[in-house]
Structures are given as C-alpha cells and as structure tokens.
Design a protein around this motif. Structure first.
Motif, PDB file in Angstrom:
ATOM      1  N   ALA A  73      -5.434 -93.194 -68.842  1.00 40.09           N
ATOM      2  CA  ALA A  73      -4.472 -92.725 -70.056  1.00 40.09           C
ATOM      3  C   ALA A  73      -4.833 -93.286 -71.505  1.00 40.09           C
ATOM      4  N   SER A  74      -5.458 -94.247 -71.442  1.00 40.40           N
ATOM      5  CA  SER A  74      -5.856 -95.010 -72.768  1.00 40.40           C
ATOM      6  C   SER A  74      -7.326 -94.731 -72.986  1.00 40.40           C
ATOM      7  N   GLY A  75      -7.876 -94.067 -74.021  1.00 42.29           N
ATOM      8  CA  GLY A  75      -9.157 -93.685 -74.506  1.00 42.29           C
ATOM      9  C   GLY A  75      -9.650 -94.905 -75.012  1.00 42.29           C
ATOM     10  N   ALA A  76      -9.191 -96.273 -75.212  1.00 45.09           N
ATOM     11  CA  ALA A  76      -9.885 -97.332 -76.050  1.00 45.09           C
ATOM     12  C   ALA A  76     -11.021 -97.891 -75.011  1.00 45.09           C
ATOM     13  N   VAL A  77     -11.966 -98.309 -75.751  1.00 40.88           N
ATOM     14  CA  VAL A  77     -13.123 -98.994 -74.974  1.00 40.88           C
ATOM     15  C   VAL A  77     -13.192-100.483 -75.658  1.00 40.88           C
ATOM     16  N   LEU A  78     -13.012-101.248 -74.900  1.00 41.33           N
ATOM     17  CA  LEU A  78     -13.292-102.691 -75.381  1.00 41.33           C
ATOM     18  C   LEU A  78     -14.430-103.340 -74.813  1.00 41.33           C
ATOM     19  N   LEU A 134     -13.059-101.772 -70.031  1.00 44.09           N
ATOM     20  CA  LEU A 134     -13.510-102.866 -70.537  1.00 44.09           C
ATOM     21  C   LEU A 134     -14.919-102.705 -70.162  1.00 44.09           C
ATOM     22  N   VAL A 135     -15.930-103.079 -71.100  1.00 39.00           N
ATOM     23  CA  VAL A 135     -17.109-103.014 -70.858  1.00 39.00           C
ATOM     24  C   VAL A 135     -17.601-104.668 -70.867  1.00 39.00           C
ATOM     25  N   ARG A 152     -10.192-100.715 -66.410  1.00 41.34           N
ATOM     26  CA  ARG A 152     -11.310-100.361 -65.467  1.00 41.34           C
ATOM     27  C   ARG A 152     -12.613-101.114 -65.982  1.00 41.34           C
ATOM     28  N   ILE A 153     -13.354-101.383 -65.214  1.00 47.07           N
ATOM     29  CA  ILE A 153     -14.335-102.445 -65.637  1.00 47.07           C
ATOM     30  C   ILE A 153     -15.771-101.812 -65.478  1.00 47.07           C
ATOM     31  N   LEU A 154     -16.509-101.771 -66.474  1.00 40.85           N
ATOM     32  CA  LEU A 154     -17.883-101.264 -66.412  1.00 40.85           C
ATOM     33  C   LEU A 154     -18.494-102.711 -66.857  1.00 40.85           C
ATOM     34  N   VAL A 155     -19.216-102.901 -65.701  1.00 40.16           N
ATOM     35  CA  VAL A 155     -20.020-104.187 -65.576  1.00 40.16           C
ATOM     36  C   VAL A 155     -21.287-104.132 -66.278  1.00 40.16           C
ATOM     37  N   LEU A 156     -21.514-104.849 -67.339  1.00 39.57           N
ATOM     38  CA  LEU A 156     -22.929-104.851 -67.968  1.00 39.57           C
ATOM     39  C   LEU A 156     -23.501-106.148 -67.721  1.00 39.57           C
ATOM     40  N   SER A 157     -24.888-106.210 -67.309  1.00 35.14           N
ATOM     41  CA  SER A 157     -25.523-107.542 -66.933  1.00 35.14           C
ATOM     42  C   SER A 157     -27.092-107.313 -67.433  1.00 35.14           C
ATOM     43  N   GLY A 158     -27.584-108.557 -67.700  1.00 38.41           N
ATOM     44  CA  GLY A 158     -28.918-108.790 -68.123  1.00 38.41           C
ATOM     45  C   GLY A 158     -29.551-108.957 -66.816  1.00 38.41           C
ATOM     46  N   SER A 159     -28.754-109.409 -65.884  1.00 33.05           N
ATOM     47  CA  SER A 159     -29.507-109.671 -64.559  1.00 33.05           C
ATOM     48  C   SER A 159     -29.611-108.610 -63.706  1.00 33.05           C
ATOM     49  N   SER A 160     -30.699-108.499 -62.750  1.00 34.71           N
ATOM     50  CA  SER A 160     -30.728-107.320 -61.794  1.00 34.71           C
ATOM     51  C   SER A 160     -30.358-107.926 -60.489  1.00 34.71           C
ATOM     52  N   ASN A 161     -30.141-109.185 -60.582  1.00 35.01           N
ATOM     53  CA  ASN A 161     -29.736-109.857 -59.125  1.00 35.01           C
ATOM     54  C   ASN A 161     -28.692-109.155 -58.364  1.00 35.01           C
ATOM     55  N   PRO A 162     -29.181-108.537 -57.153  1.00 30.39           N
ATOM     56  CA  PRO A 162     -28.023-107.770 -56.158  1.00 30.39           C
ATOM     57  C   PRO A 162     -27.135-108.652 -55.692  1.00 30.39           C
ATOM     58  N   LEU A 163     -27.105-109.613 -55.625  1.00 32.45           N
ATOM     59  CA  LEU A 163     -25.884-110.399 -55.103  1.00 32.45           C
ATOM     60  C   LEU A 163     -24.882-110.545 -56.011  1.00 32.45           C
ATOM     61  N   ARG A 164     -25.265-110.832 -57.394  1.00 29.74           N
ATOM     62  CA  ARG A 164     -24.156-110.802 -58.489  1.00 29.74           C
ATOM     63  C   ARG A 164     -23.561-109.568 -58.741  1.00 29.74           C
ATOM     64  N   ILE A 169     -20.587 -95.111 -70.328  1.00 27.89           N
ATOM     65  CA  ILE A 169     -19.133 -95.355 -70.719  1.00 27.89           C
ATOM     66  C   ILE A 169     -18.330 -94.189 -70.802  1.00 27.89           C
ATOM     67  N   ARG A 170     -18.760 -93.078 -71.252  1.00 23.49           N
ATOM     68  CA  ARG A 170     -18.185 -91.963 -71.213  1.00 23.49           C
ATOM     69  C   ARG A 170     -17.783 -91.575 -69.903  1.00 23.49           C
ATOM     70  N   GLU A 171     -18.710 -91.651 -68.826  1.00 22.66           N
ATOM     71  CA  GLU A 171     -18.256 -91.025 -67.483  1.00 22.66           C
ATOM     72  C   GLU A 171     -17.316 -91.990 -66.833  1.00 22.66           C
ATOM     73  N   ALA A 172     -17.530 -93.229 -66.896  1.00 23.25           N
ATOM     74  CA  ALA A 172     -16.609 -94.464 -66.674  1.00 23.25           C
ATOM     75  C   ALA A 172     -15.100 -94.043 -67.045  1.00 23.25           C
ATOM     76  N   ARG A 173     -14.863 -93.754 -68.281  1.00 19.19           N
ATOM     77  CA  ARG A 173     -13.751 -93.679 -68.845  1.00 19.19           C
ATOM     78  C   ARG A 173     -13.072 -92.297 -68.337  1.00 19.19           C
ATOM     79  N   ALA A 174     -14.002 -91.285 -68.033  1.00 17.99           N
ATOM     80  CA  ALA A 174     -13.445 -90.075 -67.204  1.00 17.99           C
ATOM     81  C   ALA A 174     -13.163 -90.421 -65.811  1.00 17.99           C
ATOM     82  N   GLY A 175     -13.552 -91.298 -65.191  1.00 16.28           N
ATOM     83  CA  GLY A 175     -13.312 -91.653 -63.816  1.00 16.28           C
ATOM     84  C   GLY A 175     -14.419 -91.098 -62.815  1.00 16.28           C
TER      85      GLY A 175
END
Length: 255
Positions: free
Chosen positions: A25-30, A76-77, A106-118, A144-150
């Motif tokens: 509903a909200s288009g804002a990205v933080l 949320l990124v 809605r959380i888009l996880v951004l990670s510098g690590s490729s560790n699969p457990l985390r 980001i655009r795709e995540a915001r669109a679900g």
C-alpha cells in the motif's frame, strides 16, 4: 506461485513462501545500511527513477528501531550485518526481522555474505527475498521494484534450499542444547574446564575431590552427551559458540 518476466528477461515469482505477496500500500522504500556509500548510492538511484526512497545509516539495533519508528511501513532494504559494536561483536539484524514484519514491513535482505545459514535464517524468520550486496546496481533496483510489487527474483527452489539448510543447522543446535541441559551443574562445570584445556587431575585439584570422582563425572558427561570421548564432548559444546558464519536468531517466542 506465479512466474512472470521482468524487463531484462529474468523470471520473478509472486507470493514467496513467507506469505507476504501482493503490492504494498505504501510505495516508500527505506534503506538501512552501515555503509554510507552503499546506502546513499542505492537511495539516490531509486529517487532518480522516481521512487520514494530514503537512506538511514544504521550501526546498531537501536538505530534500526529509531529509523522505522513512526514511519508508514513499506519496503525495507535491510543489511544483515551492521558492522561491529564496541566489543567487536557483529551487529546482526536477523533477530529483528520478526518484529519488523509484525510492524508491517516487507523486508528485502541485503547481505555482503553469501553464507547460506545466515541467508536461510533471514528468509525463514520473515525475509521476503535476498539480494547479494555485490549485485550490480541495475540488479538491485530491479529486485527492489519486484519486491515492492510482491514478487521475488529468488527462485522458490533456491529459497527452499537456503531455508532447509538453516533449519537443519538449527535442529542440530537445539539437539546439542537439549543434551547439555541434561547435565548437572557440576557436570557442566567439569565439561567447561575440559573445554578450557584442563586435565582430569587438575580438575580434581580444582574441586578438591579425588581423581576417580572426576572420572566418574566425565563418564556421566559423555553418556548424557552421547559421545565416546572427551574430545567429542568438547567439540560438541564448542559447536554452540557463535561465530561470524553463524546466524543470530530471535529470542524464544518471537519467531
């Protein structure tokens, strides 16, 4: 889940398994990140494309909570690792994901690590999708655009594999904790001294008891831990030690 193609030909998937599908509903990205350059560049690129995007530098759990306080939830990124605290410990945002989800983010996880457990832990506890920090800027923007669109560009099979690996690790951790909980206070003390490199005679001297008494306690420890040697017992207890590759988890009752 329904696949769809985005502009560059990649496939996105609606309604990831966390059940958080549908346009926000909200288009804002933080954007919350401990790296000023990364966060600023991402928010600037989004605004250049007409997005309502904001970057807030974050270096602690308190920073994260302050950043979202009073803000209408949107996308949320979230950087999984916000650097180190004053004691040199990694600032892990995985334990915050459930409460952020409950607040409506809605959380888009951004990670510098490729560790699969985390990554698997973040997805299991409510992350909508995951993108590596090393991804090119156009890739980050599309995600980001795709995540915001679900929708998510993370394949369902890849997501399931990451979550599976985390859950298997978590089950092993719970099993070890359960066996350690069966030890008496003195047995746990003996085990901790063994893990610290102390031999049975030194432990006997430490507690002012006989060597046979300590050996009986050690046998009890091995039996309860279901291992065949002191080395295995020490390795088992050390497997619970947190490290840079182990995910933080939410406190019991908040998953």
């Amino acid at each position: 889940m329904t696949p769809a193609r985005v502009g560059d030909g990649r496939v996105s998937w609606s309604r990831p398994p966390d059940g958080g599908g549908g346009a926000l509903a909200s288009g804002a990205v933080l954007v919350l990140d401990d790296h000023q350059l990364v966060g600023t560049s991402l928010a600037t690129a989004l605004r250049r494309d007409g997005e309502d995007a904001h970057f807030v530098p974050a270096h602690s759990e308190i920073d994260v909570r302050r950043a979202v306080d009073g803000v209408v939830p949107g996308l949320l990124v979230l950087d999984l690792d916000l650097g180190r605290d004053e004691r040199g410990r990694r600032v892990d945002t995985i334990p915050l994901i459930p409460e952020l989800r409950r607040a409506g983010w809605r959380i888009l996880v951004l990670s510098g690590s490729s560790n699969p457990l985390r990554i698997g832990a973040a997805l299991h506890h409510g992350g909508f999708t995951w993108v590596p920090k090393s991804a090119a800027m156009p890739t980050l923007l599309v995600n980001i655009r795709e995540a915001r669109a679900g929708r998510s560009l993370l394949k369902p099979t890849q997501r399931e594999e990451l979550v599976r690996r985390y859950l298997e690790w978590d089950a092993r951790q719970q099993s070890v904790r359960g066996r350690l909980a069966a030890l008496t206070r003195r047995e746990r003390e003996v085990l901790d001294l063994l893990a610290g490199g102390m031999r049975a005679q030194a432990i006997a001297n430490h507690f002012v008891v006989s060597l046979p008494t300590v050996r009986t306690q050690v046998r009890a420890v091995l039996g309860k831990l279901e291992v065949g040697s002191q080395l295995e017992a020490v390795a088992l207890v050390r497997s619970l030690d947190p490290g840079d590759d182990t995910p933080g988890v939410p406190a019991p009752g908040v998953r």
